[in-house]
Design an enzyme around this catalytic site. Structure first.
Site, PDB file in Angstrom:
ATOM      1  N   LYS A  56       0.850  -1.187   0.000  1.00  0.00           N
ATOM      2  CA  LYS A  56       0.000   0.000   0.000  1.00  0.00           C
ATOM      3  C   LYS A  56       0.881   1.231   0.000  1.00  0.00           C
ATOM      4  O   LYS A  56       1.987   1.210   0.558  1.00  0.00           O
ATOM      5  CB  LYS A  56      -0.899   0.026   1.246  1.00  0.00           C
ATOM      6  CG  LYS A  56      -2.166   0.831   1.070  1.00  0.00           C
ATOM      7  CD  LYS A  56      -3.219   0.022   0.319  1.00  0.00           C
ATOM      8  CE  LYS A  56      -4.573   0.707   0.357  1.00  0.00           C
ATOM      9  NZ  LYS A  56      -5.632  -0.145  -0.209  1.00  0.00           N
TER      10      LYS A  56
ATOM     11  N   GLY B  34     -19.863   7.298  -1.207  1.00  0.00           N
ATOM     12  CA  GLY B  34     -18.987   7.859  -2.226  1.00  0.00           C
ATOM     13  C   GLY B  34     -18.681   6.873  -3.322  1.00  0.00           C
ATOM     14  O   GLY B  34     -19.578   6.292  -3.933  1.00  0.00           O
ATOM     15  N   LYS B  35     -17.397   6.624  -3.550  1.00  0.00           N
ATOM     16  CA  LYS B  35     -16.953   5.826  -4.702  1.00  0.00           C
ATOM     17  C   LYS B  35     -17.575   4.436  -4.728  1.00  0.00           C
ATOM     18  O   LYS B  35     -17.992   3.951  -5.775  1.00  0.00           O
ATOM     19  CB  LYS B  35     -15.418   5.707  -4.678  1.00  0.00           C
ATOM     20  CG  LYS B  35     -14.711   7.012  -4.981  1.00  0.00           C
ATOM     21  CD  LYS B  35     -13.215   6.923  -4.711  1.00  0.00           C
ATOM     22  CE  LYS B  35     -12.498   6.072  -5.721  1.00  0.00           C
ATOM     23  NZ  LYS B  35     -11.032   6.115  -5.542  1.00  0.00           N
ATOM     24  N   VAL B  36     -17.626   3.764  -3.594  1.00  0.00           N
ATOM     25  CA  VAL B  36     -18.164   2.402  -3.527  1.00  0.00           C
ATOM     26  C   VAL B  36     -19.600   2.392  -3.011  1.00  0.00           C
ATOM     27  O   VAL B  36     -20.459   1.689  -3.535  1.00  0.00           O
ATOM     28  CB  VAL B  36     -17.283   1.507  -2.624  1.00  0.00           C
ATOM     29  CG1 VAL B  36     -17.908   0.121  -2.463  1.00  0.00           C
ATOM     30  CG2 VAL B  36     -15.875   1.386  -3.205  1.00  0.00           C
ATOM     31  N   GLY B  37     -19.861   3.189  -1.992  1.00  0.00           N
ATOM     32  CA  GLY B  37     -21.140   3.146  -1.318  1.00  0.00           C
ATOM     33  C   GLY B  37     -22.341   3.398  -2.209  1.00  0.00           C
ATOM     34  O   GLY B  37     -23.393   2.765  -2.038  1.00  0.00           O
ATOM     35  N   HIS B  38     -22.197   4.293  -3.192  1.00  0.00           N
ATOM     36  CA  HIS B  38     -23.379   4.586  -4.012  1.00  0.00           C
ATOM     37  C   HIS B  38     -23.720   3.423  -4.932  1.00  0.00           C
ATOM     38  O   HIS B  38     -24.888   3.174  -5.223  1.00  0.00           O
ATOM     39  CB  HIS B  38     -23.209   5.894  -4.791  1.00  0.00           C
ATOM     40  CG  HIS B  38     -22.409   5.820  -6.029  1.00  0.00           C
ATOM     41  ND1 HIS B  38     -21.033   5.860  -6.035  1.00  0.00           N
ATOM     42  CD2 HIS B  38     -22.775   5.713  -7.335  1.00  0.00           C
ATOM     43  CE1 HIS B  38     -20.590   5.797  -7.284  1.00  0.00           C
ATOM     44  NE2 HIS B  38     -21.624   5.700  -8.087  1.00  0.00           N
TER      45      HIS B  38
END
Length: 363
Positions: free
Chosen positions: A88, A193-197
């Protein structure tokens, strides 16, 4: 002599959170780049993990995050069945405040540091970085995934990340209620956001009742404009206390499950996209003591890393989606192992991942 028993070096060489093969501190004064690249393990293959761009309060906090996240990637990649170890990177700074010319210079400098590792680390998107950023990083090295289709990549990995979390949620419902559907269940999503929606869309299609919260008003508005039936609460504290909540899905930053939140959770299941949801060792037992089923984060959110790994071999969306669908079976396997061994699911997932890494080192 300086006492570093509580510092980064002690974490690296002595603590249970250490064991990293390599940590690179990166600085480019011309562009303003300050970054950390952490390689936890290459036992299964080149380390693979995203690049987080975040305004850390201190450099020490940035290093600690890189160490924790890279270790988590080793376990995630192992459980996903990928021939990759864990790595990472974190870039220190506020991506919202950096203008495009400086951002480009900064990302090019970062790309040169990735190139200097000669393929030991493969990077991709994470919090604060996007497909367009990976296109820039890739101009300096060939070990960059998550690029745009126009530049030979697979595009946004959030799509399959959300799909994998949905599969993990279905498996959790199967284990808890004997039916792999979310129809009629109340699901709270913290962070859209990026994943949650994308996750919200899957849940609504499956017939769930959805409650959301997000610190960004524009993210909430994007959901409510499209799906007015979704309920909005003021913050995460209100969400986790929602009456009748069946499932809680943390989809923002880590540490969502801690000594303050676990005692007041109303949900029977926790299954979300955020990395490092357990704030510290022992939280998994606290969840088990309250009979809350926890789907290990690095297992259910592996759809994105499945996608970016596939990009290295010529991306095929259908092939990736089929692999991400297997998160359903993997999650059930973990629950079964936890029951057999009499341990929380998080510990069961760790055992399975550690076994795969140990077998790889013996070969």
């Amino acid at each position: 002599m300086t006492d570093v028993t509580d510092g980064v070096l002690h974490t690296l060489f002595h603590s249970d959170q250490g064991g990293h093969e390599q940590v690179v501190l990166c600085q480019d004064r011309a562009s303003g780049l300050k970054a950390v690249i952490a390689i936890h393990s290459t036992a299964l293959g080149p380390a693979l993990g995203g690049t987080r761009f975040y305004p850390y309060a201190t450099e020490e906090a940035a290093v600690a995050d890189a160490l924790n996240l890279s270790r988590g990637m080793s376990y995630k990649n192992a459980m996903a069945g990928l021939d990759h170890g864990g790595g990472k990177a974190v870039i220190i700074g506020d991506p919202e405040l950096i203008e495009p010319p400086q951002r480009t210079a900064l990302l090019l400098a970062y790309g040169r540091f990735v190139a200097s590792l000669g393929g030991r680390y493969v990077t991709a998107c994470d919090v604060g970085t996007y497909v367009a950023d990976m296109d820039v990083v890739a101009r300096e090295n060939r070990w960059t995934t998550g690029r745009s289709p126009e530049n030979g990549g697979a595009g946004d990995s959030s799509v399959l990340t959300a799909y994998g979390v949905f599969q993990g949620m279905r498996a959790s419902a199967q284990h808890e209620w004997g039916d792999p559907t979310l129809r009629g269940r109340k699901v709270g999503v913290a962070g859209v956001g990026k994943v949650g929606h994308y996750l919200v869309e899957h849940l609504l299609e499956d017939g769930a009742e959805v409650v959301i919260t997000d610190v960004r008003e524009e993210s909430v508005r994007r959901i409510t404009d499209k799906f007015p039936q979704v309920t909005v609460v003021r913050d995460t504290d209100a969400l986790i206390r929602t009456e009748g909540l069946d499932i809680y899905a943390p989809c923002a930053l880590g540490g969502a499950l801690n000594d303050e939140t676990v005692p007041v959770l109303t949900a029977r299941i926790v299954c979300g996209a955020a990395n490092n949801q357990l704030a510290h060792p022992g939280v998994e037992k606290d969840l088990a003591d309250r009979h809350i089923l926890y789907a290990p984060d690095y297992v259910v959110n592996a759809g994105g890393v499945i996608q970016v790994a596939d990009e290295l071999h010529g991306f095929d969306f259908d092939r990736c989606k089929a692999k991400a669908a297997k998160i359903f079976d993997t999650t059930l396997e973990i629950f079964a192992r936890a029951k057999t061994d009499g341990i929380p699911p998080a510990a069961a997932a760790d055992r399975i991942a550690e076994q795969r890494m140990a077998e790889a080192r013996r070969r």
